[in-house]
Scaffold this active site. Structure first.
Site, PDB file in Angstrom:
ATOM      1  N   HIS B 218       0.802  -1.209   0.000  1.00 16.14           N
ATOM      2  CA  HIS B 218       0.000   0.000   0.000  1.00 16.14           C
ATOM      3  C   HIS B 218       0.841   1.268   0.000  1.00 16.14           C
ATOM      4  O   HIS B 218       0.635   2.144  -0.834  1.00 16.14           O
ATOM      5  CB  HIS B 218      -1.063   0.031   1.087  1.00 16.14           C
ATOM      6  CG  HIS B 218      -2.011   1.143   0.803  1.00 16.14           C
ATOM      7  ND1 HIS B 218      -3.043   1.035  -0.084  1.00 16.14           N
ATOM      8  CD2 HIS B 218      -1.978   2.449   1.175  1.00 16.14           C
ATOM      9  CE1 HIS B 218      -3.622   2.202  -0.229  1.00 16.14           C
ATOM     10  NE2 HIS B 218      -3.007   3.083   0.518  1.00 16.14           N
ATOM     11  N   TYR B 222       1.499   5.064  -2.212  1.00 11.49           N
ATOM     12  CA  TYR B 222       1.718   6.424  -1.729  1.00 11.49           C
ATOM     13  C   TYR B 222       3.076   6.962  -2.132  1.00 11.49           C
ATOM     14  O   TYR B 222       3.254   8.182  -2.272  1.00 11.49           O
ATOM     15  CB  TYR B 222       1.453   6.512  -0.217  1.00 11.49           C
ATOM     16  CG  TYR B 222      -0.024   6.686  -0.021  1.00 11.49           C
ATOM     17  CD1 TYR B 222      -0.586   7.955  -0.090  1.00 11.49           C
ATOM     18  CD2 TYR B 222      -0.872   5.595   0.102  1.00 11.49           C
ATOM     19  CE1 TYR B 222      -1.949   8.130  -0.017  1.00 11.49           C
ATOM     20  CE2 TYR B 222      -2.239   5.761   0.175  1.00 11.49           C
ATOM     21  CZ  TYR B 222      -2.771   7.032   0.120  1.00 11.49           C
ATOM     22  OH  TYR B 222      -4.122   7.208   0.174  1.00 11.49           O
ATOM     23  N   HIS B 369      -9.436   0.873 -11.234  1.00 14.57           N
ATOM     24  CA  HIS B 369      -9.127   1.830 -10.171  1.00 14.57           C
ATOM     25  C   HIS B 369      -7.655   2.221 -10.183  1.00 14.57           C
ATOM     26  O   HIS B 369      -7.325   3.397 -10.129  1.00 14.57           O
ATOM     27  CB  HIS B 369      -9.507   1.264  -8.803  1.00 14.57           C
ATOM     28  CG  HIS B 369      -9.047   2.117  -7.660  1.00 14.57           C
ATOM     29  ND1 HIS B 369      -9.557   3.375  -7.434  1.00 14.57           N
ATOM     30  CD2 HIS B 369      -8.098   1.924  -6.718  1.00 14.57           C
ATOM     31  CE1 HIS B 369      -8.954   3.909  -6.385  1.00 14.57           C
ATOM     32  NE2 HIS B 369      -8.062   3.053  -5.936  1.00 14.57           N
ATOM     33  N   PHE B 370      -6.747   1.243 -10.289  1.00 16.21           N
ATOM     34  CA  PHE B 370      -5.364   1.716 -10.195  1.00 16.21           C
ATOM     35  C   PHE B 370      -4.819   2.252 -11.496  1.00 16.21           C
ATOM     36  O   PHE B 370      -3.836   2.980 -11.478  1.00 16.21           O
ATOM     37  CB  PHE B 370      -4.417   0.737  -9.481  1.00 16.21           C
ATOM     38  CG  PHE B 370      -4.232  -0.585 -10.097  1.00 16.21           C
ATOM     39  CD1 PHE B 370      -4.591  -1.723  -9.417  1.00 16.21           C
ATOM     40  CD2 PHE B 370      -3.653  -0.709 -11.353  1.00 16.21           C
ATOM     41  CE1 PHE B 370      -4.407  -2.955  -9.984  1.00 16.21           C
ATOM     42  CE2 PHE B 370      -3.459  -1.940 -11.919  1.00 16.21           C
ATOM     43  CZ  PHE B 370      -3.850  -3.068 -11.225  1.00 16.21           C
ATOM     44  N   HIS B 371      -5.473   1.981 -12.617  1.00 12.71           N
ATOM     45  CA  HIS B 371      -5.054   2.724 -13.804  1.00 12.71           C
ATOM     46  C   HIS B 371      -5.531   4.174 -13.739  1.00 12.71           C
ATOM     47  O   HIS B 371      -4.898   5.061 -14.302  1.00 12.71           O
ATOM     48  CB  HIS B 371      -5.534   2.048 -15.088  1.00 12.71           C
ATOM     49  CG  HIS B 371      -4.689   0.867 -15.470  1.00 12.71           C
ATOM     50  ND1 HIS B 371      -4.931  -0.398 -15.015  1.00 12.71           N
ATOM     51  CD2 HIS B 371      -3.568   0.776 -16.233  1.00 12.71           C
ATOM     52  CE1 HIS B 371      -4.011  -1.224 -15.486  1.00 12.71           C
ATOM     53  NE2 HIS B 371      -3.166  -0.544 -16.225  1.00 12.71           N
ATOM     54  N   ARG B 432      -9.958  -9.998 -12.536  1.00 12.71           N
ATOM     55  CA  ARG B 432      -8.687  -9.468 -13.025  1.00 12.71           C
ATOM     56  C   ARG B 432      -7.735 -10.632 -13.257  1.00 12.71           C
ATOM     57  O   ARG B 432      -8.070 -11.777 -12.973  1.00 12.71           O
ATOM     58  CB  ARG B 432      -8.097  -8.494 -12.019  1.00 12.71           C
ATOM     59  CG  ARG B 432      -7.693  -9.140 -10.719  1.00 12.71           C
ATOM     60  CD  ARG B 432      -7.231  -8.142  -9.693  1.00 12.71           C
ATOM     61  NE  ARG B 432      -5.903  -7.621 -10.014  1.00 12.71           N
ATOM     62  CZ  ARG B 432      -5.116  -7.017  -9.118  1.00 12.71           C
ATOM     63  NH1 ARG B 432      -5.526  -6.872  -7.875  1.00 12.71           N
ATOM     64  NH2 ARG B 432      -3.932  -6.564  -9.450  1.00 12.71           N
ATOM     65  N   ARG B 433      -6.553 -10.356 -13.776  1.00 11.11           N
ATOM     66  CA  ARG B 433      -5.457 -11.308 -13.894  1.00 11.11           C
ATOM     67  C   ARG B 433      -5.881 -12.596 -14.579  1.00 11.11           C
ATOM     68  O   ARG B 433      -5.595 -13.690 -14.075  1.00 11.11           O
ATOM     69  CB  ARG B 433      -4.923 -11.671 -12.511  1.00 11.11           C
ATOM     70  CG  ARG B 433      -4.504 -10.500 -11.707  1.00 11.11           C
ATOM     71  CD  ARG B 433      -3.865 -10.905 -10.415  1.00 11.11           C
ATOM     72  NE  ARG B 433      -2.716 -10.061 -10.148  1.00 11.11           N
ATOM     73  CZ  ARG B 433      -1.973 -10.129  -9.080  1.00 11.11           C
ATOM     74  NH1 ARG B 433      -2.239 -11.015  -8.168  1.00 11.11           N
ATOM     75  NH2 ARG B 433      -0.943  -9.337  -8.925  1.00 11.11           N
TER      76      ARG B 433
HETATM   77  C1  HEM Z   1      -0.277   1.338 -22.585  1.00 10.91           C
HETATM   78  C2  HEM Z   1      -0.827   1.549 -21.441  1.00 10.91           C
HETATM   79  C3  HEM Z   1      -1.445   0.453 -20.593  1.00 10.91           C
HETATM   80  C4  HEM Z   1      -2.304  -0.549 -20.954  1.00 10.91           C
HETATM   81  C5  HEM Z   1      -2.892  -0.811 -22.330  1.00 10.91           C
HETATM   82  C6  HEM Z   1      -2.543  -1.350 -19.773  1.00 10.91           C
HETATM   83  C7  HEM Z   1      -3.376  -2.442 -19.727  1.00 10.91           C
HETATM   84  C8  HEM Z   1      -3.523  -3.285 -18.640  1.00 10.91           C
HETATM   85  C9  HEM Z   1      -4.459  -4.379 -18.536  1.00 10.91           C
HETATM   86  C10 HEM Z   1      -5.444  -4.788 -19.623  1.00 10.91           C
HETATM   87  C11 HEM Z   1      -4.278  -4.965 -17.333  1.00 10.91           C
HETATM   88  C12 HEM Z   1      -5.102  -6.105 -16.733  1.00 10.91           C
HETATM   89  C13 HEM Z   1      -4.614  -7.452 -16.977  1.00 10.91           C
HETATM   90  C14 HEM Z   1      -5.373  -8.485 -16.161  1.00 10.91           C
HETATM   91  O1  HEM Z   1      -5.713  -8.253 -14.986  1.00 10.91           O
HETATM   92  O2  HEM Z   1      -5.639  -9.565 -16.703  1.00 10.91           O
HETATM   93  C15 HEM Z   1      -3.229  -4.250 -16.664  1.00 10.91           C
HETATM   94  C16 HEM Z   1      -2.737  -4.558 -15.400  1.00 10.91           C
HETATM   95  C17 HEM Z   1      -1.865  -3.751 -14.706  1.00 10.91           C
HETATM   96  N1  HEM Z   1      -1.338  -2.518 -15.100  1.00 10.91           N
HETATM   97 FE1  HEM Z   1      -1.582  -1.665 -16.911  1.00 10.91          FE
HETATM   98  N2  HEM Z   1      -1.847  -0.807 -18.726  1.00 10.91           N
HETATM   99  C18 HEM Z   1      -1.175   0.298 -19.187  1.00 10.91           C
HETATM  100  C19 HEM Z   1      -0.372   1.161 -18.456  1.00 10.91           C
HETATM  101  C20 HEM Z   1      -0.058   0.975 -17.126  1.00 10.91           C
HETATM  102  C21 HEM Z   1       0.675   1.911 -16.317  1.00 10.91           C
HETATM  103  C22 HEM Z   1       1.209   3.254 -16.791  1.00 10.91           C
HETATM  104  C23 HEM Z   1       0.789   1.357 -15.084  1.00 10.91           C
HETATM  105  C24 HEM Z   1       1.452   1.878 -13.840  1.00 10.91           C
HETATM  106  C25 HEM Z   1       2.326   2.809 -13.777  1.00 10.91           C
HETATM  107  C26 HEM Z   1       0.146   0.065 -15.123  1.00 10.91           C
HETATM  108  C27 HEM Z   1       0.101  -0.822 -14.072  1.00 10.91           C
HETATM  109  C28 HEM Z   1      -0.556  -2.036 -14.090  1.00 10.91           C
HETATM  110  C29 HEM Z   1      -0.535  -2.967 -13.001  1.00 10.91           C
HETATM  111  C30 HEM Z   1       0.206  -2.806 -11.677  1.00 10.91           C
HETATM  112  C31 HEM Z   1      -1.356  -4.045 -13.376  1.00 10.91           C
HETATM  113  C32 HEM Z   1      -1.716  -5.257 -12.524  1.00 10.91           C
HETATM  114  C33 HEM Z   1      -0.896  -6.429 -12.793  1.00 10.91           C
HETATM  115  C34 HEM Z   1      -1.381  -7.610 -11.994  1.00 10.91           C
HETATM  116  O3  HEM Z   1      -2.577  -7.714 -11.681  1.00 10.91           O
HETATM  117  O4  HEM Z   1      -0.535  -8.426 -11.654  1.00 10.91           O
HETATM  118  N3  HEM Z   1      -0.371  -0.128 -16.370  1.00 10.91           N
HETATM  119  N4  HEM Z   1      -2.785  -3.213 -17.463  1.00 10.91           N
END
Ligand code: HEM
Ligand SMILES: [Cu+2]
Ligand SMILES: [Cu+2]
Lengths: 157, 543
Positions: B218, B222, B369-371, B432-433
């Protein structure tokens, strides 16, 4: 340090909002018993298949008319894969894992638990609407995670 | 005063950090856009590089590498510029190199398929020990950077007795004080995971590793937000000729963040067995507490806008909005980020109440939410700040500044599209995931499909936007159009200087108090877990 008048009002408003939210939560917890699942019972993950009642996973009817459902989560399936219960039944789910962490989630309901090996998690739910519910694992557990799902059939009364 | 040579040597350190973070977000975006397609059923990962390996790369690159390298670069930059002196730069370089080595070790293990454990690496999924070691080294590298920043604070105090540390350096140092307190949790977790992954100990206490992870996980959020706040309070006002609203309140905000960021982690574990409801309730209270510094920030930012507009003789909401420099990419990045953050804040209040959390926990709502918090406000603020820093670091004019501006708009729109549809799909129960959310054609799953398709389209906007960002960042180096040296001025406070109470200046003391506070709050649940250690898990590789 000088704090501007509006700033002070804004902060008081913010804190008041937070306290109101917390009060609502406390009310929901006491009045409607909306509390998170917190199964505190332990089980040896190597011996789940031998440990009653998990040696016979599935549904059990109690004398007061409510039900208990015992589930084993294991890569990449739930046992039992299908559960059939009557509409309006009150079911308490008991779930444990034999390997890694899994999820236990029924979309469209608040049945939502983490399943941690070594622990039995539990949650109670009343299925008011008849029909077919999806049960799925919503914690990544390995290569077949997307195939880990089951079914809950709620039959019309 | 400092020589030109000194400043240029400092700039090279910062450039290394910032461009490493740029590389991370570029790679991460490639994986991200693919995930969107996979979840919409429009693509499937090849068997030799499965979805979860891709998702592990995306999570690690975005959440751990992009953000961390940017914040270390930003904090070194503001420290070097706000405290000019002749100084050795070895630690800035050592920190960068150590972080890079750690990142490379972890990345190689993920790419080889030895660590498909996602960025949360929950035991008893058992990755290669070198993955855990790499991640630990990345964290240790950040401690080197923290030391470099603290050393400059100490230097300032020695050479300016009685004067408060410059506000921007105070904010940077506070961010790293918080970070040290927080990362102790992940280091403790690694101390459990590494011997277990080597096979030196047979089993592991799963609940304890998860608790340590969220003790860190968490405040990690922050850490990103404090990075964005440094920019919002100290850099953005200079874009519209304004001031930081109040020096004292800014310091108070950062001290509150040091104190309140850590003792909240268990709100990620509301659905967990083995942690009793009492502790879950306690952490709900502390979680609401950490919203207070964000309330103050929202006020301070709008007040700063308003005061600047009044200074220009404008009054009223519309006039204030119009007076802001929307054509400046540094400003627009941060401003669109702030708009997204308002949405993120509401979602956060939902997540924190466990009754509602039961509906959305581990659904794609959380990803939405976190995006809309880190992917939007934080990333967009960082990218905007990069447009501001790059000319000041390289002495070159930005290549295609109009692309930079377009890029921030495209990101804002893409993020709205992607995260809104993720929120909706999450409310309908989409997890998710998950590589493929069709579940054998189940009826509920079919209802998610349109949202997943729209989310994938939003991902394409984001991907194009990142390409533009990388083009501007690299184009600036390639084009090599020299500019006059630009000063890096930081906003000054609207309240008279020297009015800040002494209690708000003792950073390190507050750090110790924060650690003590975190230990007290966590003592309950940790004690409970240690009291019922139960059965250890042997762990396995399920991929
Ligand atoms: C091109 C831009 C981005 C796209 C298209 C994108 C797309 C996605 C998608 C579709 C997921 C979900 C996958 C799933 O749960 O099955 C995901 C997970 C995630 N994204 Fe992004 N994202 C982008 C940029 C970012 C940025 C800028 C950050 C943070 C600085 C970020 C952090 C994360 C994190 C932490 C997860 C979770 C991973 C997990 O559950 O293990 N993403 N993203
Ligand atoms: Cu599973
Ligand atoms: Cu799973």
């Amino acid at each position: 340090m000088h704090i501007h008048k509006y700033e002070r009002w804004w902060m008081i408003f913010g804190v008041a909002m937070l306290i109101a939210f917390l009060a609502l939560l406390a009310f929901a917890a006491v009045e409607n018993s909306i509390v998170p699942p917190s199964g505190m019972q332990q089980i040896d993950p190597k011996l789940v298949a031998q440990t009653p009642p998990f040696n016979h996973p599935g549904l059990r009817r109690l004398s007061d008319g409510s039900y208990e459902a015992y589930y084993i989560a294991q890569v990449f399936a739930f046992d039992p894969p299908v559960l059939t219960i009557p509409q309006g039944a009150k079911v308490t789910f008991y779930v444990t894992s034999t390997d890694v962490v899994h999820g236990f989630f029924v979309p469209g309901t608040a049945v939502n638990m983490m399943v941690v090996p070594g622990w039995v998690n539990m949650q109670t739910h009343v299925f008011r609407r008849a029909g077919e519910y999806l049960l799925l694992c919503h914690e990544y557990c390995g290569i077949g995670h997307q195939d880990m799902f089951g079914k809950i059939e709620v039959t019309k009364r | 005063m400092t020589s030109d040579l000194q400043v240029r040597a400092e700039n090279r350190v910062v450039i290394a950090h910032i461009y490493t973070s740029t590389a991370a977000i570029a790679l991460g975006a490639i994986f991200g856009v693919f995930q969107g397609f996979s979840r919409a059923g429009a693509a499937a990962a090849p068997s030799w590089f499965d979805y979860y390996r891709i998702l592990t790369m995306h999570g690690v690159l975005m959440a751990l590498v992009f953000t961390t390298f940017f914040i270390t670069g930003l904090c070194l930059f503001v420290t070097y510029r706000a405290i000019p002196r002749e100084r050795k730069l070895a630690l800035g370089w050592v920190g960068w190199l150590v972080m890079l080595v750690g990142t490379a070790m972890a990345a190689v293990e993920i790419l080889l398929g030895n660590a498909t454990v996602l960025y949360t690496f929950y035991a008893p999924l058992k990755a290669s020990p070198w993955f855990y070691i790499g991640a630990t080294i990345l964290v240790l590298g950040t401690w080197v950077v923290a030391y470099e920043i603290f050393e400059n604070v100490v230097y300032w105090r020695r050479t300016n007795p009685g004067a408060p540390v410059p506000l921007v350096v105070f904010c940077a140092a506070a961010t790293f004080v918080m970070w040290i307190v927080a990362t102790l949790g992940v280091v403790a977790e690694m101390a459990m995971l590494i011997p277990w992954a080597f096979g030196w100990v047979p089993t592991i206490n799963v609940l304890l590793t998860r608790l340590f992870f969220w003790y860190f996980g968490h405040p990690l959020v922050y850490f990103w937000i404090m990075g964005a706040y440094i920019i919002w309070y100290n850099i953005i006002p200079t874009r519209y000729g304004g001031n930081t609203f109040s020096d004292g309140l800014t310091r108070l905000t950062f001290i509150m963040l040091i104190l309140l960021s850590t003792p909240v982690g268990i709100h990620h574990e509301f659905m967990e067995p083995g942690i009793s409801s009492t502790w879950k309730a306690l952490f709900t209270v502390t979680t609401y507490g950490v919203a207070i510094p964000s309330f103050i920030t929202a006020f301070a930012i709008f007040a700063s806008f308003e005061l600047a507009a009044i200074k220009q003789g404008r009054k009223g909401f519309i006039a204030t909005v119009k007076s802001l420099p929307w054509g400046d990419p540094a400003f627009s990045g941060a401003a669109y980020g702030m708009l997204l953050f308002i949405l993120g804040g509401f979602g956060g209040l939902v997540n924190a109440s466990y009754g509602m959390d039961a509906v959305v926990h581990n659904t794609i709502w959380i990803v939405g939410h976190f995006h809309v918090t880190v992917g939007g406000p934080v990333a967009l603020t960082f990218i905007g700040a990069a447009y501001w820093m790059i000319p000041r670091l390289t002495g070159r004019a930005l290549w295609k500044p109009e692309w930079a501006l377009m890029q921030t708009r495209l990101w804002f729109i893409g993020m709205l599209i992607m995260s809104f549809s993720m929120h909706f799909a999450g409310l309908l129960g989409a997890p998710r995931r998950t590589a493929d959310v069709s579940y054998g054609g189940a009826a509920v799953a079919q209802a998610w499909h349109p949202y997943m398709t729209v989310a994938a389209a939003g991902g394409v906007f984001l991907f194009l936007s990142i390409i533009m960002f990388v083009a501007v960042a690299l184009g600036t180096l390639v084009q090599n159009r020299k500019t006059e040296p630009m000063a890096a001025a930081f906003a000054t406070s609207a309240t008279p200087a020297g009015a800040t109470p002494a209690a708000l200046q003792h950073l390190f003391r507050w750090g110790v108090i924060a650690l003590a506070f975190a230990i007290v709050v966590y003592a309950g649940p940790v004690g409970e877990i240690l009291h019922h250690p139960g059965y250890g898990a042997a762990g396995m590789r399920t991929w």
